[in-house]
Design a protein around this motif. Structure first.
Motif, PDB file in Angstrom:
ATOM      1  N   ASP A 189       0.699  -1.201   0.148  1.00 20.61           N
ATOM      2  CA  ASP A 189       0.025   0.030   0.089  1.00 20.61           C
ATOM      3  C   ASP A 189       0.864   1.224   0.054  1.00 20.61           C
ATOM      4  N   THR A 190       2.136   1.181   0.397  1.00 23.88           N
ATOM      5  CA  THR A 190       2.905   2.359   0.425  1.00 23.88           C
ATOM      6  C   THR A 190       4.188   2.393  -0.657  1.00 23.88           C
ATOM      7  N   THR A 191       4.521   1.168  -1.103  1.00 28.23           N
ATOM      8  CA  THR A 191       5.783   1.117  -1.710  1.00 28.23           C
ATOM      9  C   THR A 191       5.341   0.588  -3.225  1.00 28.23           C
ATOM     10  N   ASN A 192       6.076   1.382  -4.282  1.00 27.63           N
ATOM     11  CA  ASN A 192       6.176   0.845  -5.715  1.00 27.63           C
ATOM     12  C   ASN A 192       7.171   0.999  -6.198  1.00 27.63           C
ATOM     13  N   THR A 193       7.459   0.072  -7.245  1.00 21.91           N
ATOM     14  CA  THR A 193       8.754   0.030  -8.043  1.00 21.91           C
ATOM     15  C   THR A 193       8.335  -0.031  -9.431  1.00 21.91           C
ATOM     16  N   SER A 194       9.140  -0.242 -10.427  1.00 17.37           N
ATOM     17  CA  SER A 194       8.846  -0.316 -11.801  1.00 17.37           C
ATOM     18  C   SER A 194       9.742  -1.139 -12.715  1.00 17.37           C
ATOM     19  N   TYR A 195       9.287  -1.349 -13.758  1.00 13.91           N
ATOM     20  CA  TYR A 195      10.189  -2.208 -14.678  1.00 13.91           C
ATOM     21  C   TYR A 195       9.850  -1.726 -16.128  1.00 13.91           C
ATOM     22  N   LEU A 196      11.097  -1.887 -16.818  1.00 16.27           N
ATOM     23  CA  LEU A 196      10.990  -1.566 -18.367  1.00 16.27           C
ATOM     24  C   LEU A 196      10.749  -2.586 -19.339  1.00 16.27           C
ATOM     25  N   VAL A 197       9.819  -2.287 -20.110  1.00 12.41           N
ATOM     26  CA  VAL A 197       9.622  -3.595 -21.080  1.00 12.41           C
ATOM     27  C   VAL A 197      10.195  -2.874 -22.481  1.00 12.41           C
ATOM     28  N   HIS A 198      11.176  -3.776 -23.070  1.00 11.56           N
ATOM     29  CA  HIS A 198      11.977  -3.222 -24.475  1.00 11.56           C
ATOM     30  C   HIS A 198      11.338  -4.396 -25.319  1.00 11.56           C
ATOM     31  N   LEU A 199      10.348  -4.152 -26.268  1.00 11.40           N
ATOM     32  CA  LEU A 199       9.761  -4.575 -27.568  1.00 11.40           C
ATOM     33  C   LEU A 199      10.556  -5.041 -28.645  1.00 11.40           C
ATOM     34  N   PRO A 200      10.605  -5.806 -29.182  1.00  9.94           N
ATOM     35  CA  PRO A 200      10.986  -5.927 -30.687  1.00  9.94           C
ATOM     36  C   PRO A 200      10.669  -4.760 -31.615  1.00  9.94           C
ATOM     37  N   LYS A 201      11.361  -4.505 -32.365  1.00  9.63           N
ATOM     38  CA  LYS A 201      11.113  -3.276 -33.405  1.00  9.63           C
ATOM     39  C   LYS A 201       9.819  -3.248 -33.790  1.00  9.63           C
ATOM     40  N   ASN A 202       9.546  -4.550 -34.629  1.00 10.74           N
ATOM     41  CA  ASN A 202       8.193  -4.704 -35.309  1.00 10.74           C
ATOM     42  C   ASN A 202       7.527  -5.658 -34.552  1.00 10.74           C
ATOM     43  N   TYR A 203       7.191  -5.386 -33.380  1.00 16.35           N
ATOM     44  CA  TYR A 203       6.229  -6.334 -32.516  1.00 16.35           C
ATOM     45  C   TYR A 203       4.869  -6.552 -32.996  1.00 16.35           C
ATOM     46  N   ASN A 204       4.634  -7.755 -33.273  1.00 20.62           N
ATOM     47  CA  ASN A 204       3.144  -8.221 -33.915  1.00 20.62           C
ATOM     48  C   ASN A 204       2.352  -9.117 -32.876  1.00 20.62           C
ATOM     49  N   PRO A 205       1.146  -8.482 -32.579  1.00 24.76           N
ATOM     50  CA  PRO A 205       0.702  -9.060 -31.461  1.00 24.76           C
ATOM     51  C   PRO A 205       0.045 -10.444 -31.953  1.00 24.76           C
ATOM     52  N   LYS A 206       0.021 -10.842 -33.173  1.00 28.05           N
ATOM     53  CA  LYS A 206      -0.375 -12.185 -33.626  1.00 28.05           C
ATOM     54  C   LYS A 206       0.637 -13.287 -33.458  1.00 28.05           C
ATOM     55  N   LYS A 207       1.957 -12.968 -32.931  1.00 27.81           N
ATOM     56  CA  LYS A 207       2.994 -13.721 -33.060  1.00 27.81           C
ATOM     57  C   LYS A 207       3.291 -13.814 -31.329  1.00 27.81           C
ATOM     58  N   LYS A 208       3.829 -15.012 -31.084  1.00 25.87           N
ATOM     59  CA  LYS A 208       4.250 -15.207 -29.935  1.00 25.87           C
ATOM     60  C   LYS A 208       5.845 -15.083 -29.796  1.00 25.87           C
ATOM     61  N   TYR A 209       6.196 -14.272 -28.635  1.00 22.39           N
ATOM     62  CA  TYR A 209       7.652 -14.011 -28.386  1.00 22.39           C
ATOM     63  C   TYR A 209       8.189 -14.557 -27.109  1.00 22.39           C
TER      64      TYR A 209
END
Length: 557
Positions: A189-209
């Motif tokens: 409730d009092t603490t948060n962090t974060s993360y970076l997501v770096h996608l392939p340049k031509n990310y295609n949502p129909k393809k599994k990565y």
């Protein structure tokens, strides 16, 4: 002082003549500041002034930062604000920091303590507060876009086989507007962090990565980042992750940990990576059988810890300069039989000695574990810094591309000393019985470490004699060995009170009875049917389209 991203990278982009002279002058001035010898600060400020006047088009954020700090230290407020103001007004400086962070982050009050009562500071801070709010609003907008998906109907009232197929082909995923996303993660409730997501340049949502999660080191000295910056994470020591992820279309993930919430020294933060995986699966078309963890130093130890404690979601594990040990409980080395680990070690590593890596390799050979250690001679603990580390990344990514998780392994060996980690693939909710007598086959494997490398008073790495065990076992553990073949399950337990077997149609013939023997006694002899509510709830819990459970069987031993 502000955390600086490997300063020597600035000099990789040197031009000739004037730019080179500018860089040499700036390097000299920064070296003076970094020695923290205030008697030479005036000299450093003069060097900054002269360089800025001669080469005004060459000035970057890092030079403005150091110049403003040294001017503030000398109580030369006019000069300090002359350099700090354009730095604070930058949208993003050359290190990837938003300009406002130079005024509002935790180091600012110390760096600029002589400016805090100046009216110009109040004005600069007021603007920085507005800029920060805009920055975080933009992050929220981007995060909302990242998690957008289409609606896919999954209803427990569907015919069982149809629901199973719908889960297997589940794809609510949409295209992404950006390549890099900083995603917030709630710890409590009092603490948060974060993360970076770096996608392939031509990310295609129909393809599994394929997805690779990188765990950073130095968790004891790190802080939870409220946002992650691509410019800082994709270069420097991580440059080869970025290079080969681009070649092979691999999604990269960079979480942030600290001393309290991390993947090595504290169970309070061990949930971070599984939680990230579940979030990613709600947004990205990830191949459930090709999710991997890698790390360096404390991060490599974290990678090893997930192998030993919580490997279900992952296909394989990697570590650079690893200390292969669980810090929060027992190191049950036979758990490695369920997955794989590749270690990249060096002969000049103070973190874990070469002789110990050799002993571990021998033990893994005895177990026939899927384990490899690649030794790079002539390199210290910070091996990823060197260009000579690139062959290790070629090995890593070759393995990532060719390896798949087997979600329904026919044999499982699992030992644990905390009910929180009593699950592995199709064996779940295993509970300890610490009052039970340990079976003769329930033994802890270990080895001795006789020599370590340590820095002496002259900062030279020397070999010292030690007498210690590689692994600790602070609590009583339970162990279970289970296998199945032709609808017959045979299970052995030691110090276990109960457990659950999850069932998949990939494991058994649903038209035939299932027999389950526990410690050579038959406990179950009947058919297993689909349970739609269980199947749907299980999928919602883990978002795994490859490891789909249609029912479960609970047993008390």
């Amino acid at each position: 002082m502000k955390p600086i991203v490997i300063y020597f990278l600035v000099f990789f982009t040197l031009l000739v003549n004037g730019q080179e002279s500018f860089s040499k002058s700036i390097e000299k001035a920064i070296n003076i500041v970094q020695t923290q010898d205030s008697t030479n600060y005036k000299r450093a400020l003069n060097i900054f002034d002269n360089a800025f006047k001669q080469y005004p088009d060459s000035i970057n954020g890092i030079e403005l930062y150091y110049a403003s700090v040294v001017a503030a230290s000398l109580n030369n407020r006019d000069k300090a604000f002359e350099y700090l103001t354009p730095l604070a007004n930058m949208e993003i400086d050359d290190e990837g920091y938003p300009g406002w962070s130079n005024v509002l982050d935790e180091y600012a009050n110390e760096d600029y303590k002589n400016l805090l009562k100046d009216k110009r500071w109040y004005k600069l801070k007021a603007k920085a507060l507005v800029d920060r709010e805009e920055y975080f609003n933009n992050l929220k907008v981007n995060e909302k876009e990242f998690f957008m998906s289409s609606d896919v109907e999954l209803n427990a009232k569907m015919p069982s086989k149809k629901l199973y197929k719908k889960i297997k082909s589940y794809n609510p995923y949409l295209s992404k507007q950006q390549q890099d996303y900083s995603i917030s993660l709630k710890i409590n409730d009092t603490t948060n962090t974060s993360y970076l997501v770096h996608l392939p340049k031509n990310y295609n949502p129909k393809k599994k990565y394929v997805t690779l999660i990188f765990l950073h080191g130095a968790v004891r000295f790190s802080r939870l980042e409220k946002y992650r910056i691509a410019q800082q994470l994709l270069g420097g020591w991580n440059r080869f992750y970025t290079k080969y992820a681009s070649i092979y279309d691999v999604i990269l993930v960079f979480p942030s940990a600290n001393k309290t919430y991390n993947w090595m020294t504290s169970d309070d933060g061990f949930f971070i990576i599984p939680k990230i995986v579940k979030q990613l699966k709600s947004s990205l078309n990830i191949d459930d059988n090709k999710i991997f963890i890698s790390g360096h130093s404390n991060g490599a130890t974290g990678s090893f810890s997930y192998l030993i404690k919580q490997p279900t979601q992952f296909a394989g594990f990697y570590g650079f300069n690893t200390k292969p040990k669980v810090y929060t409980g027992g190191t049950f080395i036979e758990n490695t039989l369920n997955r794989s680990f590749i270690n990249f070690s060096t002969d000049q590593d103070y973190y874990y000695p070469p002789n110990a890596n050799d002993s571990l390799s021998k033990l893994m050979d005895v177990l026939s574990a899927d384990y490899s250690d690649y030794r790079f001679n002539g390199f210290p603990h910070w091996f990823p810094q060197f260009d000579e580390s690139e062959p290790a990344y070629k090995i890593l990514f070759s393995d990532v591309i060719n390896r798949e998780r087997n979600p329904f392994s026919t044999k499982i060996t699992w030992e644990f000393d905390d009910n929180e980690y009593g699950s592995i693939d199709w064996l779940t909710d295993i509970k300890l019985d610490t009052l039970d007598t340990k079976k003769s086959w329930h033994q802890h494997l270990n080895f001795e470490i006789k020599k370590e490398l340590k820095f002496n008073k002259n900062d030279s790495l020397v070999e010292v004699n030690v007498n210690k065990k590689a692994f600790d076992f602070p609590r009583k553990s339970g162990k279970i060995i289970a296998e199945y073949h032709n609808n017959i399950f045979r299970i052995k337990t030691s110090c276990i009170s109960s457990f659950t077997i999850n069932i998949s149609p990939e494991m058994i013939n649903l038209k035939k009875k299932v027999k389950i023997y526990i410690n050579d006694k038959i406990y179950y002899n009947q058919r297993v049917k689909y349970d739609n509510d269980f199947m749907l709830n299980s999928f919602k819990k883990n978002k795994d389209r490859k490891q789909i459970w249609i029912n479960s069987l609970q047993f008390n031993v």
